[in-house]
Design an enzyme around this catalytic site. Structure first.
Site, short mmCIF file in Angstrom:
data_model
loop_
_atom_site.label_atom_id
_atom_site.label_comp_id
_atom_site.label_asym_id
_atom_site.label_seq_id
_atom_site.Cartn_x
_atom_site.Cartn_y
_atom_site.Cartn_z
N PRO A 92 -3.00 -1.14 -6.19
CA PRO A 92 -4.24 -0.37 -6.21
C PRO A 92 -4.57 0.20 -4.83
O PRO A 92 -4.74 -0.54 -3.87
CB PRO A 92 -5.30 -1.38 -6.66
CG PRO A 92 -4.55 -2.56 -7.15
CD PRO A 92 -3.22 -2.54 -6.49
N GLU A 93 -4.63 1.51 -4.74
CA GLU A 93 -5.13 2.20 -3.56
C GLU A 93 -6.44 2.87 -3.97
O GLU A 93 -6.96 2.60 -5.04
CB GLU A 93 -4.09 3.20 -3.04
CG GLU A 93 -2.72 2.55 -2.77
CD GLU A 93 -1.66 3.51 -2.28
OE1 GLU A 93 -2.01 4.49 -1.61
OE2 GLU A 93 -0.47 3.28 -2.56
#
Length: 279
Positions: free
Chosen positions: A2-3
DNA sequence: ATATCTGCCTGCTCGC
DNA sequence: TGCGAGCAGGCAGATA
């Protein structure tokens, strides 16, 4: 992984469904998941509190509570935060690290295969996110802001984009994509960038993150949104994870190297080692 | 001070 | 087929 776009997707999903929920009971199965306060203290403080809002800063999820406190969640590599019905078999998942029972019978569950993710309960969010750099999609984020963070540094651009105090929210995937779009070699150092290059990089960062949010993020290996379909940006990646494939712009073979202990993908023609391209 | 390296973690892939 | 090595990578903390 997750960015910013993935965390933003999760935040917008939770905003619709979690706000108004009241915690009745806390379960912590892997105590190190709770970074602050002590897990037993959190289990004592959280029941009775109502979620009032859901925000995001960089890759951090900010869950506001009616006490004024904030529950901060960082998913790191493999973390997932999702609302589950009380009878969900997912609550028996071996990788579940903590879950919070809500008064309406649902559960806010934190699952994290690799145990890197962390949860904080704090009165002042600056304690956790105070050192983050500018929020790249904020309208106030300008090329000058970027120049200010990059120009003093003699570090490879790839490492700079991963540094959350320089710009918040980029990880390995979007750092590579942004440098490609801007035509900047990942080993160029901060001080060497021209104004024009910093301008291109500023625009590229915003373009890549905006596109990815529109696709609900990138689903590779571990990440998937809390509800519904997985993200789709993996189908639009230009260089990340595409070694030896033709560059979408010039057709040259995408190269893969290691920079700052991270796999790094770039086009050797579109991202020259030094100076501007003439094309 | 800044730049770089290591540890945290698990599961998958690769080569022998 | 089995098994160990290598890899994935965000971030804190240690080291240079």
């Amino acid at each position: 992984m997750p960015e910013l776009p993935e965390v933003e997707t999760i935040a917008s999903e939770l905003r619709r469904s979690l706000v108004g929920g009241r915690v009745t009971r806390v379960h912590v199965l892997w105590s190190r998941t709770i970074a602050q306060p002590d897990a037993a203290v959190l289990a004592d403080l959280l029941p009775g509190q109502v979620f009032t809002g859901v925000g995001r800063r960089g890759k951090y999820l900010l869950l506001g509570l009616d006490s004024g406190d904030t529950l901060i969640v960082h998913l790191r590599m493999t973390g997932r935060l999702e609302l589950l019905p009380g009878d969900s078999p997912a609550l028996a998942n071996t990788h579940i690290r903590a879950w919070f029972e809500l008064a309406d019978g649902r559960n806010l569950a934190f699952t994290d295969q690799r145990k890197f993710g962390r949860i904080w309960l704090v009165g002042d969010v600056a304690q956790v996110i105070g050192k983050l750099g500018p929020e790249p999609l904020d309208w106030r984020f300008t090329p000058d802001d970027l120049a200010e963070r990059i120009r003093p540094r003699r570090v490879a651009m790839k490492a700079l984009l991963l540094d959350q105090t320089a710009v918040a929210g980029l990880g390995n995937i979007y750092a590579d994509e942004a440098l490609f779009l801007a035509g900047i070699h990942p080993l160029r150092i901060g001080v060497s960038l021209t104004d024009a290059e910093i301008g291109r990089l500023h625009d590229a960062i915003r373009q890549v993150l905006g596109e990815a949010i529109g696709e609900r993020g990138t689903t590779l290996r571990d990440y998937r949104p809390a509800y519904g379909a997985e993200g789709a940006y993996q189908n639009r990646l230009r260089v990340y994870g595409q070694p030896d494939q033709p560059c979408p712009r010039c057709g040259a073979a995408i190269q893969r190297i290691r920079v700052a202990q991270r796999s790094t993908h770039f086009c050797p023609v579109c991202q020259p080692t030094r100076g501007e391209t003439t094309s």
